[in-house]
Design a protein around this motif. Structure first.
Motif, PDB file in Angstrom:
ATOM      1  N   ALA A  37      12.032   0.146   3.589  1.00  0.00           N
ATOM      2  CA  ALA A  37      11.927  -1.293   3.377  1.00  0.00           C
ATOM      3  C   ALA A  37      12.643  -2.110   4.438  1.00  0.00           C
ATOM      4  N   ASN A  38      13.631  -1.541   5.108  1.00  0.00           N
ATOM      5  CA  ASN A  38      14.398  -2.324   6.084  1.00  0.00           C
ATOM      6  C   ASN A  38      13.741  -2.393   7.460  1.00  0.00           C
ATOM      7  N   SER A  39      12.667  -1.610   7.671  1.00  0.00           N
ATOM      8  CA  SER A  39      12.067  -1.602   9.006  1.00  0.00           C
ATOM      9  C   SER A  39      10.543  -1.615   8.998  1.00  0.00           C
ATOM     10  N   THR A  40       9.947  -1.687   7.812  1.00  0.00           N
ATOM     11  CA  THR A  40       8.494  -1.581   7.713  1.00  0.00           C
ATOM     12  C   THR A  40       7.929  -2.628   6.758  1.00  0.00           C
ATOM     13  N   ILE A  41       6.781  -3.169   7.103  1.00  0.00           N
ATOM     14  CA  ILE A  41       6.027  -4.046   6.208  1.00  0.00           C
ATOM     15  C   ILE A  41       4.722  -3.340   5.858  1.00  0.00           C
ATOM     16  N   VAL A  42       4.411  -3.275   4.574  1.00  0.00           N
ATOM     17  CA  VAL A  42       3.191  -2.620   4.113  1.00  0.00           C
ATOM     18  C   VAL A  42       2.289  -3.672   3.483  1.00  0.00           C
ATOM     19  N   LEU A  43       1.088  -3.809   4.033  1.00  0.00           N
ATOM     20  CA  LEU A  43       0.111  -4.759   3.518  1.00  0.00           C
ATOM     21  C   LEU A  43      -1.046  -3.972   2.921  1.00  0.00           C
ATOM     22  N   ALA A  44      -1.336  -4.183   1.646  1.00  0.00           N
ATOM     23  CA  ALA A  44      -2.379  -3.413   0.966  1.00  0.00           C
ATOM     24  C   ALA A  44      -3.591  -4.278   0.681  1.00  0.00           C
ATOM     25  N   SER A  45      -4.766  -3.747   0.970  1.00  0.00           N
ATOM     26  CA  SER A  45      -6.017  -4.463   0.786  1.00  0.00           C
ATOM     27  C   SER A  45      -6.287  -4.766  -0.682  1.00  0.00           C
ATOM     28  N   THR A  46      -7.177  -5.721  -0.905  1.00  0.00           N
ATOM     29  CA  THR A  46      -7.589  -6.058  -2.266  1.00  0.00           C
ATOM     30  C   THR A  46      -8.240  -4.855  -2.936  1.00  0.00           C
TER      31      THR A  46
ATOM     32  N   LEU B  51      -0.704   0.790  -5.470  1.00  0.00           N
ATOM     33  CA  LEU B  51       0.569   0.772  -4.753  1.00  0.00           C
ATOM     34  C   LEU B  51       1.615   0.021  -5.568  1.00  0.00           C
ATOM     35  N   TYR B  52       1.236  -1.096  -6.154  1.00  0.00           N
ATOM     36  CA  TYR B  52       2.145  -1.871  -7.005  1.00  0.00           C
ATOM     37  C   TYR B  52       2.591  -1.057  -8.214  1.00  0.00           C
TER      38      TYR B  52
ATOM     39  N   PRO C 279      10.154  -4.699  -2.010  1.00  0.00           N
ATOM     40  CA  PRO C 279      10.178  -6.022  -1.358  1.00  0.00           C
ATOM     41  C   PRO C 279       9.427  -6.071  -0.029  1.00  0.00           C
ATOM     42  N   ASN C 280       9.127  -4.936   0.568  1.00  0.00           N
ATOM     43  CA  ASN C 280       8.396  -4.941   1.836  1.00  0.00           C
ATOM     44  C   ASN C 280       6.892  -4.752   1.645  1.00  0.00           C
ATOM     45  N   HIS C 281       6.421  -4.879   0.393  1.00  0.00           N
ATOM     46  CA  HIS C 281       4.997  -4.761   0.092  1.00  0.00           C
ATOM     47  C   HIS C 281       4.369  -6.137  -0.081  1.00  0.00           C
ATOM     48  N   LEU C 282       3.148  -6.285   0.408  1.00  0.00           N
ATOM     49  CA  LEU C 282       2.325  -7.450   0.083  1.00  0.00           C
ATOM     50  C   LEU C 282       0.979  -6.937  -0.391  1.00  0.00           C
ATOM     51  N   TYR C 283       0.566  -7.382  -1.576  1.00  0.00           N
ATOM     52  CA  TYR C 283      -0.691  -6.926  -2.167  1.00  0.00           C
ATOM     53  C   TYR C 283      -1.716  -8.050  -2.062  1.00  0.00           C
ATOM     54  N   MET C 284      -2.766  -7.825  -1.280  1.00  0.00           N
ATOM     55  CA  MET C 284      -3.806  -8.841  -1.153  1.00  0.00           C
ATOM     56  C   MET C 284      -4.692  -8.800  -2.387  1.00  0.00           C
TER      57      MET C 284
ATOM     58  N   ALA D 219       3.730 -11.180  15.459  1.00  0.00           N
ATOM     59  CA  ALA D 219       4.842 -12.108  15.255  1.00  0.00           C
ATOM     60  C   ALA D 219       6.175 -11.405  15.058  1.00  0.00           C
ATOM     61  N   ARG D 220       6.122 -10.139  14.590  1.00  0.00           N
ATOM     62  CA  ARG D 220       7.363  -9.388  14.337  1.00  0.00           C
ATOM     63  C   ARG D 220       7.318  -8.024  15.021  1.00  0.00           C
ATOM     64  N   PRO D 221       7.482  -7.997  16.342  1.00  0.00           N
ATOM     65  CA  PRO D 221       7.447  -6.723  17.066  1.00  0.00           C
ATOM     66  C   PRO D 221       8.605  -5.800  16.718  1.00  0.00           C
ATOM     67  N   ASP D 222       9.616  -6.328  16.033  1.00  0.00           N
ATOM     68  CA  ASP D 222      10.768  -5.508  15.646  1.00  0.00           C
ATOM     69  C   ASP D 222      10.493  -4.682  14.400  1.00  0.00           C
ATOM     70  N   LEU D 223       9.387  -4.908  13.735  1.00  0.00           N
ATOM     71  CA  LEU D 223       9.060  -4.189  12.503  1.00  0.00           C
ATOM     72  C   LEU D 223       7.782  -3.369  12.680  1.00  0.00           C
ATOM     73  N   ARG D 224       7.709  -2.241  11.975  1.00  0.00           N
ATOM     74  CA  ARG D 224       6.458  -1.488  11.922  1.00  0.00           C
ATOM     75  C   ARG D 224       5.607  -2.080  10.806  1.00  0.00           C
ATOM     76  N   VAL D 225       4.353  -2.341  11.090  1.00  0.00           N
ATOM     77  CA  VAL D 225       3.449  -2.964  10.131  1.00  0.00           C
ATOM     78  C   VAL D 225       2.339  -1.972   9.804  1.00  0.00           C
ATOM     79  N   VAL D 226       2.181  -1.666   8.504  1.00  0.00           N
ATOM     80  CA  VAL D 226       1.176  -0.717   8.055  1.00  0.00           C
ATOM     81  C   VAL D 226       0.145  -1.454   7.207  1.00  0.00           C
ATOM     82  N   ALA D 227      -1.104  -1.414   7.630  1.00  0.00           N
ATOM     83  CA  ALA D 227      -2.199  -2.005   6.873  1.00  0.00           C
ATOM     84  C   ALA D 227      -2.916  -0.895   6.114  1.00  0.00           C
ATOM     85  N   ILE D 228      -2.925  -0.996   4.780  1.00  0.00           N
ATOM     86  CA  ILE D 228      -3.643  -0.018   3.959  1.00  0.00           C
ATOM     87  C   ILE D 228      -4.985  -0.631   3.580  1.00  0.00           C
ATOM     88  N   ASP D 229      -6.039   0.011   4.015  1.00  0.00           N
ATOM     89  CA  ASP D 229      -7.384  -0.527   3.893  1.00  0.00           C
ATOM     90  C   ASP D 229      -8.237   0.387   3.024  1.00  0.00           C
TER      91      ASP D 229
END
Length: 275
Positions: A148-157, A164-165, A171-176, A193-203
């Motif tokens: 959670a301190n270095s990764t953002i996880v975005l999950a598809s609708t 996932l929820y 706190p690093n999850h966003l559920y579309m 916008a946030r090159p300091d974080l790893r961003v994972v898109a779950i599709d």
């Protein structure tokens, strides 16, 4: 939008056609309805299911679209009426629709309220291949490798985000909950916008197929901190298991051709962590 264009082609070829959609799809169809069917007078019957009709509880992603559905149709100069709830009223409604379409060359809409039609059991809408591991296992592997301190996880609708929820709401999850097919460009924006974080898109395969053009954008502009995990089970799972066309598609070849730095496919859950 694609279905409206498809039916416009049917009409252009001299036949009639019907495009059926949820009202969230009406927003997607605005461009072809205003610049294709209106311009070339290619009438079609629209059957639009009315999610979040005022006074009817629904999910948050429909909270705005529900109240504005009639206004959207009226703004596009598409006359509409409620889809009849009685069988003997369907014929006259279709007669009114056909008369309008024949006289004006423009679409007509029937808006279907919740509960208008009776439930109907699906007949094996699309079997999930038994060789594939459950989605839950894949998502658990994602959680294990996305601190959670270095990764953002975005999950598809759909079930990607819902499951996932259910497994672990962090706190690093966003559920579309809506905007089907948009998780990839959303993730691209975050990653840029946030090159300091790893961003994972779950599709999911159904969502990905809606907006394959986003793959080319990621191939051209995607930064190294962006990862795209596509879980392909061959069905629209959250809407009843209707089959997608993914068995005819190689997402690996598509992403490679679009310029992804790396692209591979696997049936082994452990490979997710290794990636």
């Amino acid at each position: 939008g694609d279905s409206v264009a498809l039916i416009a082609g049917v009409v252009l070829a001299g036949r009639r056609g019907i495009a059926m959609m949820q009202n969230s799809g009406l927003g997607n169809a605005v461009s072809p309805l205003t610049s294709l069917t209106w311009t070339f007078r290619l009438p079609q019957l629209l059957i639009v299911t009315w999610r979040a009709q005022p006074g009817v509880p629904d999910e948050p992603q429909h909270a705005l679209m529900g109240p504005i559905t009639p206004k959207m149709l009226e703004t596009m100069e598409i006359p509409w009426e409620l889809f009849p709830s009685e069988t003997d009223a369907i014929g006259p409604a279709l007669d009114r629709a056909v008369t309008h379409m024949d006289q004006t060359g423009r679409p007509y809409a029937l808006v279907m309220q919740k509960g208008t039609v009776a439930p109907f059991a699906l007949k094996n809408g699309g079997a999930i291949p038994t060789r594939m591991p459950p989605r839950r296992e894949a998502l658990q592997e994602v959680i294990a490798h996305t601190p959670a301190n270095s990764t953002i996880v975005l999950a598809s609708t759909g079930f990607c985000g819902r499951e996932l929820y259910a497994i672990d709401d962090r706190p690093n999850h966003l559920y579309m909950v809506g905007s089907m097919g948009c998780v990839v460009p959303l993730a691209l924006g975050v990653a840029l916008a946030r090159p300091d974080l790893r961003v994972v898109a779950i599709d999911g395969d159904g969502a990905a197929l809606m907006r394959l053009g986003a793959f080319a954008t990621v191939g051209a502009y995607g930064p190294p901190n962006l990862q795209h995990l596509l879980l392909d089970n061959g069905v629209h799972d959250s809407t009843g298991g209707q089959a997608t066309v993914s068995p005819h598609v190689s997402f690996r070849k598509i992403t490679a051709a679009c310029g992804y730095a790396e692209s591979f496919e696997t049936d082994e859950v452990a490979q997710i962590g290794a990636w």
